[in-house]
Design a protein around this motif. Structure first.
Motif, short mmCIF file in Angstrom:
data_model
loop_
_atom_site.label_atom_id
_atom_site.label_comp_id
_atom_site.label_asym_id
_atom_site.label_seq_id
_atom_site.Cartn_x
_atom_site.Cartn_y
_atom_site.Cartn_z
N ALA A 171 0.86 -1.25 0.02
CA ALA A 171 0.05 0.02 0.07
C ALA A 171 0.82 1.25 0.05
O ALA A 171 1.59 1.39 1.10
CB ALA A 171 -0.93 0.04 1.21
N GLY A 172 1.02 1.87 -1.17
CA GLY A 172 1.95 2.90 -1.24
C GLY A 172 3.31 2.42 -0.98
O GLY A 172 3.91 1.47 -1.50
N LEU A 255 -5.89 -2.54 -0.03
CA LEU A 255 -4.42 -1.83 0.26
C LEU A 255 -4.58 -0.99 1.61
O LEU A 255 -3.85 -1.29 2.37
CB LEU A 255 -3.66 -1.44 -0.99
N ILE A 256 -5.41 -0.18 1.42
CA ILE A 256 -5.52 0.91 2.39
C ILE A 256 -5.93 0.22 3.60
O ILE A 256 -5.78 0.39 4.68
CB ILE A 256 -6.64 1.75 2.05
N GLY A 257 -6.90 -0.88 3.72
CA GLY A 257 -7.29 -1.59 4.82
C GLY A 257 -6.28 -2.49 5.52
O GLY A 257 -6.43 -2.78 6.68
N ASP A 258 -5.11 -2.39 4.65
CA ASP A 258 -3.90 -3.40 5.48
C ASP A 258 -3.08 -2.48 5.71
O ASP A 258 -1.95 -3.29 5.72
CB ASP A 258 -3.75 -4.56 4.66
N ALA A 259 -2.96 -1.29 5.60
CA ALA A 259 -1.78 -0.16 5.67
C ALA A 259 -1.14 -0.54 6.94
O ALA A 259 -1.83 -0.50 7.97
CB ALA A 259 -2.37 1.14 5.62
N LYS A 264 -7.27 3.31 11.47
CA LYS A 264 -8.33 3.85 10.79
C LYS A 264 -8.24 3.95 9.07
O LYS A 264 -7.36 4.51 8.68
CB LYS A 264 -8.65 5.62 11.34
N ASP A 265 -9.22 3.61 8.31
CA ASP A 265 -9.23 3.76 7.06
C ASP A 265 -10.11 5.24 6.79
O ASP A 265 -11.36 5.15 7.34
CB ASP A 265 -9.84 2.99 6.18
#
Lengths: 384, 384
Positions: A171-172, A255-259, A264-265
């Motif tokens: 993620a990024g 991806l964001i959910g696993d950052a 918090k998303d």
């Protein structure tokens, strides 16, 4: 699911010994045709890893017969020898896969920057992966590209006899030197490279390009779309584009959910913008504001930090006409105090920020996450 | 020291009750002339606090007879009523200081965004501060503008019968909604407003403007330079400019050294740049890279993250010719592995990064600090 959901593809994921902990670290995805059409989108970072430089060249031909992906090492900032390693990786894949050409083998790597890959393990690993190729190998391939990902990520969409499937990691640029978002999408739709390119660029523009976890851009980001044509169906252009977008949006959300370290998303929607570019610029500025990211981690609906982030942009707006909602409570109206911030319920993982620029009708959504002590720990040497 | 080091100035710092904890929160600085020349530099944020909008107007006249500064509230995003509060503050100061004009009273505020100031406490406080004005009040004034600063910050320079002194609070925008860098400089040199403006802009350009703690820009940043002419000396322009720059650099260094939650002060020097703008852009990109800031906190000389930060800029460089030193060890040469990173001694608070773009002869220095779990804690609601 994953890269073997579409007909015409086989895949494998194995442990080649690149990672010291023995976890899977090498994935192979093979397009068995009849078409070998492909498109790719790569990092905009000017410091590009060797596999990115290689694969950009490969994609210029519009044909990809196989993709070799490794975790456990980014092969970035490794000089001419690192580029030779990538070249040797493609040559090895072409050798073990009968009838393939190294110039049509894409390579993607993820892991620590500045270290050479252990080629004595990687090259035999390619032969092993080739021996294990299967029409059900997509899941294993998705697992083999994980670095600090807590789960592997796959998605699928399609209709009327054709399918788009895919896998993603990262993620990024979130991990300790473990750069990178790697994504491989496959489809059995019968489309030429130019059509894939159009659909892929349109999809990434509003999905992966609007995920902003920590503002750090990787040297290795790679998104590939391969078409086998095995379904024999030529889909409607709009329907195909929408399927590609759906798979990309699904993976981007995962991806964001696993950052790393996130609690918090954060969904940032900018509305009332004079242009889409303005909306994206404002959304990105909000997404990158460390003070706001800390506040949201602390479940503090700190709209002042949203306004100060908006104020650093060049977007069209009048400070006295800015409105901000957090979880649907308009805590800021006309640039000043709005509804009672005590009304904002911050208990859930997803936080929705709406920023209304009152300057037009354009909008954009950027996804981000909060900044936590866990992020600091995971990305400082203390934890490695 | 502080704002009363130069002749012609009196100051006071008191507890008006704006802060709930009873700490000093109101400062008053008075220019007793004979000159009332002044210059100011303000935040570039387009969302400006009421006192910034007010003081920008005041400074257009080139004359400032007094400055009222408060901590405990930023008076930002408070709408027309907030602007009326600032106006009333200046009127009150003009009233209690015989012969002053509200149009020549600058106002600066720092604290939480989005809350009105308690004017019932602030206005009586101005009368009390006026009663306590003293030629030795500079220290107390510096203390009264602190928010989460652990120490108050003052500096002084000068020569040949004239002096430049000053006080500062904050560092970028570091505290929980407690925005802002506030700086007041005073001098007894006999110079008109235009000369002050030239010297102040030149000084802030290479000092305060090159401090980048967390990338967040305040709504309240204010830097003022007041001249009383009380020494009767007209200094050499270059010598005066250098004295102003020295005081600004000293205060800027103190701000970084007191940045919230920081454990490392990071000096980033970009050399070999094709232009000064390139050097600043690259330095700022390195300063804002969260992954690098975490790595340095962990005493990890992670040069790969420096390169990936450089790669996101538009500066002139060839990725294969980038060199990076951390604490004088050239860990990256020609865009690849250089000297052994084990040679880098990271035990001390100050970390020096040198990035050589090999593209010219220009350079710039940016000061930053690391990203720590303490920063997250101090800026999330958990701690407030």
């Amino acid at each position: 699911m994953s890269v073997t959901a579409a007909q015409g593809f086989t895949a494998a994921g194995i442990a080649a010994g690149i990672k010291e902990n023995g976890n899977p670290d090498l994935a192979l995805v093979v397009n068995n045709g009849p078409r070998l059409a492909a498109a790719g989108v790569f990092t905009a970072n000017r410091v590009k890893a060797a596999p990115v430089v290689w694969s950009e060249q490969v994609l210029k031909g519009g044909q990809v017969s196989a993709v070799v992906l490794n975790s456990g090492g980014a092969n970035a900032c490794t000089g001419p020898l690192g580029f030779q390693d990538t070249h040797a990786t493609a040559e090895k894949a072409a050798e073990v896969l009968a009838g393939h050409n190294a110039g049509e083998v894409a390579v993607a790597s993820t892991g620590l920057i500045g270290l050479r890959l252990p080629m004595d393990k990687l090259l035999p690993g390619i032969a092993q992966a080739a021996a294990e190729l299967s029409g059900h190998g997509g899941e294993k391939a998705a697992i083999a590209i994980k670095t600090t990902d807590s789960v592997h990520k796959t998605a699928v969409a399609g209709q009327d006899g054709w399918t788009v499937g895919g896998m993603a990691k990262g993620a990024g640029m979130l991990a300790p030197g473990l750069a990178t978002m790697l994504v491989v999408l496959t489809t059995d739709a019968d489309l030429p490279a130019a059509d894939l390119d159009t659909a892929l660029r349109a999809a990434t523009r509003t999905t992966f390009d609007r995920v902003d976890s920590d503002g750090c851009m990787s040297t290795n980001d790679t998104v590939l779309l391969l078409a086998s044509g095995a379904s024999g169906v030529v889909p409607d252009g709009a329907a195909f584009a929408e399927a590609v977008r759906t798979v990309c949006a699904d993976l981007a959300r995962q991806l964001i959910g696993d950052a790393e370290g996130a609690s918090k998303d954060i969904r940032i929607e900018v509305i009332g913008a004079a242009s889409e570019d303005d909306a994206v610029e404002v959304g990105r500025s909000i997404a990158r504001n460390n003070l706001l990211k800390c506040a949201l981690h602390g479940e503090d609906p700190n709209w002042g930090r949203v306004l100060s982030a908006i104020g650093t942009t060049s977007a069209v707006f009048d400070p006295g006409q800015l409105n901000v909602a957090i979880n649907d409570v308009w805590v800021c109206k006309n640039g000043s105090v709005g509804e009672d911030r005590e009304l904002v319920d911050m208990r859930y993982r997803e936080v929705r920020i709406t920023a209304d620029l009152s300057a037009g009708t354009e909008s954009a959504v950027i996804w981000s996450n909060d900044l936590t002590a866990d992020y600091v720990h995971e990305n400082s040497a203390y934890s490695s």
